[in-house]
Motif scaffolding. Sequence first.
Motif, mmCIF file in Angstrom:
data_model
loop_
_atom_site.group_PDB
_atom_site.id
_atom_site.type_symbol
_atom_site.label_atom_id
_atom_site.label_comp_id
_atom_site.label_asym_id
_atom_site.label_seq_id
_atom_site.Cartn_x
_atom_site.Cartn_y
_atom_site.Cartn_z
ATOM 1 N N GLN A 37 80.250 47.248 -27.360
ATOM 2 C CA GLN A 37 81.295 47.946 -27.350
ATOM 3 C C GLN A 37 82.456 47.588 -26.314
ATOM 4 O O GLN A 37 83.525 47.623 -26.345
ATOM 5 N N ILE A 38 81.573 47.535 -24.993
ATOM 6 C CA ILE A 38 82.552 47.014 -24.049
ATOM 7 C C ILE A 38 83.397 45.517 -24.109
ATOM 8 O O ILE A 38 84.338 45.250 -24.106
ATOM 9 N N ASN A 39 82.540 44.875 -24.709
ATOM 10 C CA ASN A 39 82.944 43.434 -24.849
ATOM 11 C C ASN A 39 84.097 43.583 -25.915
ATOM 12 O O ASN A 39 85.248 42.593 -25.902
ATOM 13 N N GLU A 40 84.110 44.222 -27.087
ATOM 14 C CA GLU A 40 85.022 44.363 -27.940
ATOM 15 C C GLU A 40 86.444 45.098 -27.649
ATOM 16 O O GLU A 40 87.347 44.981 -28.180
ATOM 17 N N ASN A 41 86.206 45.680 -26.670
ATOM 18 C CA ASN A 41 87.350 46.353 -25.787
ATOM 19 C C ASN A 41 87.839 45.577 -24.795
ATOM 20 O O ASN A 41 88.897 46.153 -24.034
ATOM 21 N N SER A 42 87.536 44.538 -24.497
ATOM 22 C CA SER A 42 87.876 43.717 -23.531
ATOM 23 C C SER A 42 89.521 43.546 -23.488
ATOM 24 O O SER A 42 90.139 43.232 -24.625
ATOM 25 N N GLN A 96 86.781 38.240 -22.880
ATOM 26 C CA GLN A 96 85.753 38.580 -21.672
ATOM 27 C C GLN A 96 84.810 39.292 -22.449
ATOM 28 O O GLN A 96 84.937 40.146 -22.990
ATOM 29 N N ALA A 97 83.511 38.892 -21.751
ATOM 30 C CA ALA A 97 82.190 39.636 -22.347
ATOM 31 C C ALA A 97 81.294 39.316 -21.635
ATOM 32 O O ALA A 97 80.924 38.731 -20.844
ATOM 33 N N ILE A 98 80.370 40.637 -21.565
ATOM 34 C CA ILE A 98 78.956 40.885 -20.529
ATOM 35 C C ILE A 98 77.984 40.271 -21.340
ATOM 36 O O ILE A 98 77.718 40.584 -22.645
ATOM 37 N N ASP A 99 76.923 39.730 -20.434
ATOM 38 C CA ASP A 99 75.673 39.638 -21.264
ATOM 39 C C ASP A 99 74.755 39.842 -19.955
ATOM 40 O O ASP A 99 74.540 39.361 -18.936
#
Length: 346
Positions: free
Chosen positions: A82-87, A170-173
């Motif tokens: 969800q965080i990644n999709e809202n970057s 941007q995206a978190i892993d």
Amino acid sequence: MKKNISLIFLITIVSILSGCANNKGTNTVIKEEIYALGTVIQIQIYDGDEDKAKKAIEESAKRIQEIENKMTVNQEKSEVIQINENSGKNFVQISPDTFYVIEKAKHYSDLTEGAFDLTIEPIVKLWGIGTEHARVPKQEEIDDLLDLVDYKDVILDKNTQQVKLNKKGQAIDLGAIAKGYTGDEVKKILKENGIKTAFVNLGGNVVTLGSKLDGSPWRIGVQNPLDERGKHIAVIEVVDETIVTSGNYERYFMENGKRYHHIIDPKTGYPAEAGIISSTIVTDASIDADALSTSVYVLGLEKGMALIESLENVEAVIVTEDKKIYVTSGLKDRFKLENEEFQLAN
Ligand code: AMP
Ligand code: MG
């Protein structure tokens, strides 16, 4: 692949634990295997009260699943997805669990000046290491996505428990740290259930509770990075601590004789090549051990050693390409080399 690795690794550990008693009474060991977080998680509880142990295992299994569902990038949805999709767009409200792990991941990104970087996801996805789509990307592909990797763009609002990524794409892993957190949470649950002696192996991340039943330390093998799974080069004695290793043998593919593994140097976008083939951390909290083992692997010997020596109550074993082993000062008296092909270098 990871599953097989973990199983074999686990077998070594079991064989190292001398005198695991199976008889009823206080020596009873209750074992359970759970498949989660892309790996096999083994929990061994040493306690005479089987019902208590089983309850603790059940609660642990639930908790592991809960953490995976919140933090994975490999399912359809999760808080991290969800965080990644809202970057580049919105703040996302997340649970205290995920907020805590992201906060820790950002802390280690800061501390290592980006050798550890929680925004590495676009590059990890591009390489696809450990998936059937693994390939060596073109330089332009790497360059394009590398622009997106920057932990400073992770904005945390502690008051509202919200997170936002500054730039679109941007995206978190959390793959380098979530297993560590899970280990800590399992240990917490075991303790809350009154368990005093336990051994947990999360696909090579080992967490111990207390000492062995006879009061002696657990003896944990360090995987030989150059040999088949399950062969160890050394043994470390621990009591109530965690041991986490990052290695180039864990997940990789070969192309034209070259090994492409899963730990990425965020400065280059390629698998880290700092001369290390495995880095092992020994400390109290597995979340710290997990973040630091990945960090040290990327930082290399000199910077990695300096970082670990600067931290209190954290120890490391670093194995370099030339088969040398470096052990931090606080670990020397409980580290035993058991393979003559490797040389203690300090
Ligand atoms: P570990 O096995 O704990 O060293 O973590 C490796 C995993 O963390 C990889 O599979 C990626 O998902 C992610 N990762 C790779 N390189 C980095 C890095 N430099 N910083 C943070 N996470 C990374
Ligand atoms: Mg790690």
